[in-house]
Each structure stands twice: as structure tokens, then as C-alpha cells.
Design an enzyme around this catalytic site. Structure first.
Site, short mmCIF file in Angstrom:
data_model
loop_
_atom_site.label_atom_id
_atom_site.label_comp_id
_atom_site.label_asym_id
_atom_site.label_seq_id
_atom_site.Cartn_x
_atom_site.Cartn_y
_atom_site.Cartn_z
N ILE A 188 64.45 -38.91 -24.19
CA ILE A 188 65.24 -38.26 -23.14
C ILE A 188 65.76 -39.38 -22.25
O ILE A 188 65.00 -40.22 -21.78
CB ILE A 188 64.39 -37.25 -22.33
CG1 ILE A 188 63.79 -36.16 -23.25
CG2 ILE A 188 65.23 -36.63 -21.21
CD1 ILE A 188 64.80 -35.32 -24.01
N LYS A 236 62.77 -33.25 -15.96
CA LYS A 236 63.44 -31.97 -15.71
C LYS A 236 63.09 -30.92 -16.76
O LYS A 236 63.69 -29.86 -16.80
CB LYS A 236 64.95 -32.19 -15.68
CG LYS A 236 65.36 -33.15 -14.58
CD LYS A 236 66.84 -33.44 -14.58
CE LYS A 236 67.10 -34.52 -13.55
NZ LYS A 236 68.31 -34.39 -12.84
N LEU A 262 52.56 -34.18 -22.93
CA LEU A 262 53.58 -33.27 -23.45
C LEU A 262 53.16 -32.70 -24.80
O LEU A 262 53.15 -31.49 -25.00
CB LEU A 262 54.93 -34.00 -23.59
CG LEU A 262 56.01 -33.24 -24.36
CD1 LEU A 262 56.43 -31.97 -23.63
CD2 LEU A 262 57.21 -34.14 -24.61
N TYR A 263 52.78 -33.57 -25.72
CA TYR A 263 52.45 -33.13 -27.07
C TYR A 263 51.20 -32.24 -27.08
O TYR A 263 51.16 -31.22 -27.77
CB TYR A 263 52.26 -34.32 -28.00
CG TYR A 263 53.49 -35.20 -28.10
CD1 TYR A 263 54.78 -34.67 -28.05
CD2 TYR A 263 53.38 -36.58 -28.22
CE1 TYR A 263 55.91 -35.48 -28.13
CE2 TYR A 263 54.50 -37.39 -28.30
CZ TYR A 263 55.75 -36.84 -28.26
OH TYR A 263 56.86 -37.63 -28.34
#
Length: 152
Positions: free
Chosen positions: A79, A86, A123-124
């Protein structure tokens, strides 16, 4: 409100995709877009794609399947630094999981990342990926995701 879409890279978006970069401290954790595209040119199993929010390119990803009974990988997700924080990474990963499980007709997806990349790990793991206990040839942690009916 966002609208994440995954699109192939072509003559219309390649120049914008090549501009995607991460924050300086993150460069240790992942290859550049150009390095990923070079790898995809050599290994045709890789599918490099652009990540859009509506019509704005916010990132890059690369996925593929390898072997007779293919192991399916989301190998890269980047990203752009100005779009980080975000929620685009999470939304893009959900879309990528959907794409690869349908395209390759699998319920298991793999990825790997550099140990110490705690943002990626969080995140994962929040998405349901779990450490396999294995490392790839570069020493990255290998994580595995098993699709369930309640994945959202």
C-alpha cells in the site's frame, strides 16, 4: 467510504503502479514494485495487479499458484505510503483472498513476510492467517489461511 478493486496491470496504469512506494523504514521488509514486476516477467505464474480505491491507485499486489497441486500465494502487497493507515491493506487482502481462492479453486492461501514486520503480522493474523512453523528460503515466516464459510 472506500471501494477496493483489483485490476490487471496494463499500459494504462503501469506508470502509476511503478510510483507506488512504502515508507523509508518499511523498505527492508518488501521488494519494490519494479523488482516484483521483474520477477513476474520471469515466472509467468505470478499475477501482478493494481489495487484501486474507486479510480485511484493505492497499492500493488502479486499472487500466483505453483506446483502440480498448486500452493496458492499472495506473495506481495504494497500500500503506497500516502494511503497507509486507512484500512486499504485489510480490504485489499480480503479481496485478494476471494480472487485467488476462486481463480485457483483452493481453500488454502499462503504468504510470507520478514520477521519483525509487526504491522503485517497483525494484519494477517487479524484476517485469520496462522504461522505454519516454516520459513521460506529467504528466512521469511510462512503463514497459511484456510477459507471458511464465515470469512468476511
Amino acid at each position: 467510504m472506500t471501494c477496493i478493486r483489483i485490476k490487471e496491470i496494463d499500459a494504462n496504469n503501469i506508470n502509476e503502479v511503478r510510483k507506488i512506494s512504502v515508507k523509508k523504514y518499511q523498505r527492508f521488509f518488501i521488494e519494490t514494485v519494479d523488482e516484483c514486476l521483474e520477477e513476474a516477467a520471469i515466472y509467468k505464474q505470478w499475477c501482478p495487479v493494481a489495487i484501486y480505491d474507486y479510480d485511484e491507485i493505492v497499492g500493488f499486489a502479486m499472487y500466483g499458484a505453483f506446483g502440480k497441486n498448486p500452493d496458492t500465494w499472495i506473495d506481495r502487497i504494497i500500500i503506497d505510503e500516502k494511503y497507509q493507515g486507512k484500512g486499504f491493506g485489510k480490504l485489499a487482502m480480503k479481496e485478494l483472498i476471494k480472487i485467488v481462492t476462486e481463480k485457483y479453486n483452493v481453500i488454502t492461501v499462503y504468504l510470507s513476510f520478514v520477521e519483525g514486520n509487526d504491522v503485517a503480522r497483525k494484519l494477517y493474523e487479524n484476517l485469520g492467517f496462522n504461522f505454519t512453523g516454516d520459513y521460506d528460503p529467504e528466512g521469511e515466516l510462512i503463514y497459511k489461511f484456510n477459507l471458511t464459510e464465515d470469512f468476511k
